[in-house]
Motif scaffolding. Sequence first.
Motif, PDB file in Angstrom:
ATOM      1  N   GLU A 112      14.425 -30.917  60.401  1.00  0.00           N
ATOM      2  CA  GLU A 112      13.942 -31.651  59.236  1.00  0.00           C
ATOM      3  C   GLU A 112      15.054 -32.507  58.634  1.00  0.00           C
ATOM      4  O   GLU A 112      14.810 -33.599  58.137  1.00  0.00           O
ATOM      5  N   LYS A 134      12.741 -26.339  60.656  1.00  0.00           N
ATOM      6  CA  LYS A 134      11.460 -25.636  60.558  1.00  0.00           C
ATOM      7  C   LYS A 134      11.200 -24.988  61.908  1.00  0.00           C
ATOM      8  O   LYS A 134      11.295 -25.630  62.952  1.00  0.00           O
ATOM      9  N   THR A 145       5.229 -19.910  60.634  1.00  0.00           N
ATOM     10  CA  THR A 145       6.152 -21.008  60.366  1.00  0.00           C
ATOM     11  C   THR A 145       7.081 -20.624  59.225  1.00  0.00           C
ATOM     12  O   THR A 145       6.642 -20.044  58.221  1.00  0.00           O
ATOM     13  N   ASN A 147      10.951 -22.100  57.185  1.00  0.00           N
ATOM     14  CA  ASN A 147      12.038 -23.072  57.100  1.00  0.00           C
ATOM     15  C   ASN A 147      13.355 -22.345  56.868  1.00  0.00           C
ATOM     16  O   ASN A 147      13.408 -21.363  56.118  1.00  0.00           O
TER      17      ASN A 147
END
Length: 192
Positions: A112, A134, A145, A147
């Motif tokens: 990202e 991510k 998912t 981060n």
Amino acid sequence: MIRKPLLVGIALASTILLQGCANTTHVINLAPEANIESQQRTNTHSIKVNVSGFDGSAIGSIDTGIGEHADITIANNVSVALYQSIQSSLTQLGFTPSQGRTPSTSITYTIEELSYTTKTLSLKTEAKLVNDIKVTVEKGAKTYTANFKSEKIDQYGSLPDREDVEQEINDLVGKTVARSLEDPTILDMLSN
């Protein structure tokens, strides 16, 4: 009387020459190493690693309080370097990504942000390094998912060496990868 304008002219010329020499490019090689303790994990399904999200080579620049400037570019392919780091880390954990049943468990790393920015604080320079990744794991109908963002702030008086900048960036990216592979949900999905 002639001496004073001559000295001013020499000082001005020296300043201009030094300013010209202070512009450079730090070309770095991304080769992050995640410090992960070896473990005896195993995977039932093969693991397919994907890396995406970073195009180009420029990640920022350094501008010091004394007028020095360096652009920071990455010489090698960021996705390939990160892929190799992840594969090595999975092996250290005990996984054998190429072996196991199909369908494969998919783990995707999307970069990202990878940046190096500076701001001047009087004669000091404050550098901020950021790496935000991510991670998405897909196993059958299940998707997870998360981060993982790492930041480092450093201060210095003059332009840091290329080698120091390279080491800092590789350490930061390596720590981000290591944190992702400490996530219990990710480890469970890769194991079962």
